[in-house]
Motif scaffolding. Structure first.
Motif, PDB file in Angstrom:
ATOM      1  N   SER A   1       0.979  -1.297   0.095  1.00 62.28           N
ATOM      2  CA  SER A   1      -0.109   0.108   0.092  1.00 62.28           C
ATOM      3  C   SER A   1       0.968   1.233  -0.226  1.00 62.28           C
ATOM      4  O   SER A   1       0.357   2.126  -0.523  1.00 62.28           O
ATOM      5  N   GLY A   2       2.186   1.237   0.486  1.00 65.12           N
ATOM      6  CA  GLY A   2       2.887   2.396   0.753  1.00 65.12           C
ATOM      7  C   GLY A   2       2.409   2.964   1.902  1.00 65.12           C
ATOM      8  O   GLY A   2       2.123   2.684   2.871  1.00 65.12           O
ATOM      9  N   ILE A   3       1.932   4.550   1.571  1.00 66.94           N
ATOM     10  CA  ILE A   3       1.331   5.217   2.542  1.00 66.94           C
ATOM     11  C   ILE A   3       0.089   5.788   1.914  1.00 66.94           C
ATOM     12  O   ILE A   3       0.171   6.675   0.869  1.00 66.94           O
ATOM     13  N   GLU A   4      -1.236   5.275   2.459  1.00 64.81           N
ATOM     14  CA  GLU A   4      -2.517   6.077   1.948  1.00 64.81           C
ATOM     15  C   GLU A   4      -3.237   6.585   3.000  1.00 64.81           C
ATOM     16  O   GLU A   4      -3.447   6.062   3.998  1.00 64.81           O
ATOM     17  N   VAL A   5      -4.070   7.818   2.601  1.00 65.27           N
ATOM     18  CA  VAL A   5      -5.160   8.177   3.504  1.00 65.27           C
ATOM     19  C   VAL A   5      -6.345   8.423   2.551  1.00 65.27           C
ATOM     20  O   VAL A   5      -6.281   8.963   1.522  1.00 65.27           O
ATOM     21  N   HIS A   6      -7.592   7.837   3.184  1.00 61.62           N
ATOM     22  CA  HIS A   6      -8.486   7.706   2.254  1.00 61.62           C
ATOM     23  C   HIS A   6      -9.840   8.648   3.054  1.00 61.62           C
ATOM     24  O   HIS A   6      -9.743   8.628   4.146  1.00 61.62           O
ATOM     25  N   PHE A   7     -10.306   9.244   2.015  1.00 60.46           N
ATOM     26  CA  PHE A   7     -11.424  10.403   2.660  1.00 60.46           C
ATOM     27  C   PHE A   7     -12.614  10.203   1.531  1.00 60.46           C
ATOM     28  O   PHE A   7     -12.576  10.481   0.539  1.00 60.46           O
ATOM     29  N   LEU A   8     -13.770   9.876   2.233  1.00 60.91           N
ATOM     30  CA  LEU A   8     -15.014   9.746   1.578  1.00 60.91           C
ATOM     31  C   LEU A   8     -14.781   8.849   0.241  1.00 60.91           C
ATOM     32  O   LEU A   8     -15.366   9.063  -0.770  1.00 60.91           O
TER      33      LEU A   8
END
Length: 245
Positions: free
Chosen positions: A215-222
């Motif tokens: 994934s690495g680094i991920e931030v999910h929003f909506l």
């Protein structure tokens, strides 16, 4: 107050600005007038199944139709057993029996949009992984009629992402525009992949993060994903996809 404003500005720049840009690009293109006018035939990406005796696994993703096609894609799985003369394609859809088998060509356009090859595995490794993939598909917890919600999930991308997490040896994650991929089945808030190399934390796929080798680094929003790809250096841009090597 300043902190709130900075947070809102960050959300706008990282998530909303790329989404608006993608929607603008989408609006400038020609689109089929409806489902029946769209192209669903093979894109000619895969070789004929009988050309090789090797087992094979392919993960595909293509932008979907309608306005949601400006920000979201649809993913599916293709396998070929060793010595098989045909491919087997698995999708999850929003009508009838959700898990469909061979309802389209394995490398077909999706609503006139060309498929993107997310990853491929051939030979002995594929031969070993196909039974695991089939087991994960059989165990998918939202396979019953009605087990589909377009947003935030579970949808087509939730299904494929579930298989990728369950069989991490495939070594892939879906692109950032695969809305629904971060929805964890059975109401989970935290999930550690089978090999403990990727961690996923989410609130019903609406807000959360993933971190790990794949994934690495991920931030999910909506349902929108932003982040860094560490395995293959690049950035993950909401709605637009991955940019990098």
């Amino acid at each position: 107050m300043k902190s709130v404003k900075r947070l809102l500005l960050l959300i706008f720049v990282v998530y909303l600005l790329p989404t608006f840009a993608s929607a603008g690009l989408w609006a400038m293109r020609e689109h089929p007038s409806g489902w029946s006018a769209a192209r669903w035939s093979s894109a000619g990406i895969l070789p004929k199944a009988n050309e090789s005796n090797d087992a094979a696994i392919y993960i595909f993703s293509a932008m979907t139709g309608g306005l949601k096609g400006s920000v979201a894609s649809h993913a599916w799985i293709v396998t070929k057993a060793k010595g098989a003369a045909t491919y087997t394609r698995y999708d999850k859809v929003g009508w009838g029996n959700p898990i469909r088998r061979n309802h389209r060509d394995p490398d077909a356009f999706w609503y006139s949009n060309p498929p993107q090859l997310v990853t491929s595995i051939t030979g002995s490794k594929a031969e070993l992984l196909i039974p695991k993939i089939e087991g994960a598909i059989a165990a998918y917890p939202h396979a019953e009629p009605g087990g589909y919600t377009i947003w935030p999930g579970p949808n087509s991308n939730t299904f494929v992402a579930y298989v990728l997490r369950t069989v991490p040896e495939i070594g892939a994650v879906l692109p950032p525009h695969a809305v629904g991929r971060d929805y964890l089945p059975d109401g989970e808030f935290v999930h550690l992949d089978e090999d403990s190399r990727d961690l996923h934390v989410t609130l019903r796929g609406l807000l959360g993060f993933s971190v790990g080798v794949r994934s690495g680094i991920e931030v999910h929003f909506l349902g929108l994903v932003a982040g860094l790809d560490l395995a293959r250096p690049g950035i993950k841009v909401p709605a637009l996809g991955r940019i990098g090597i």
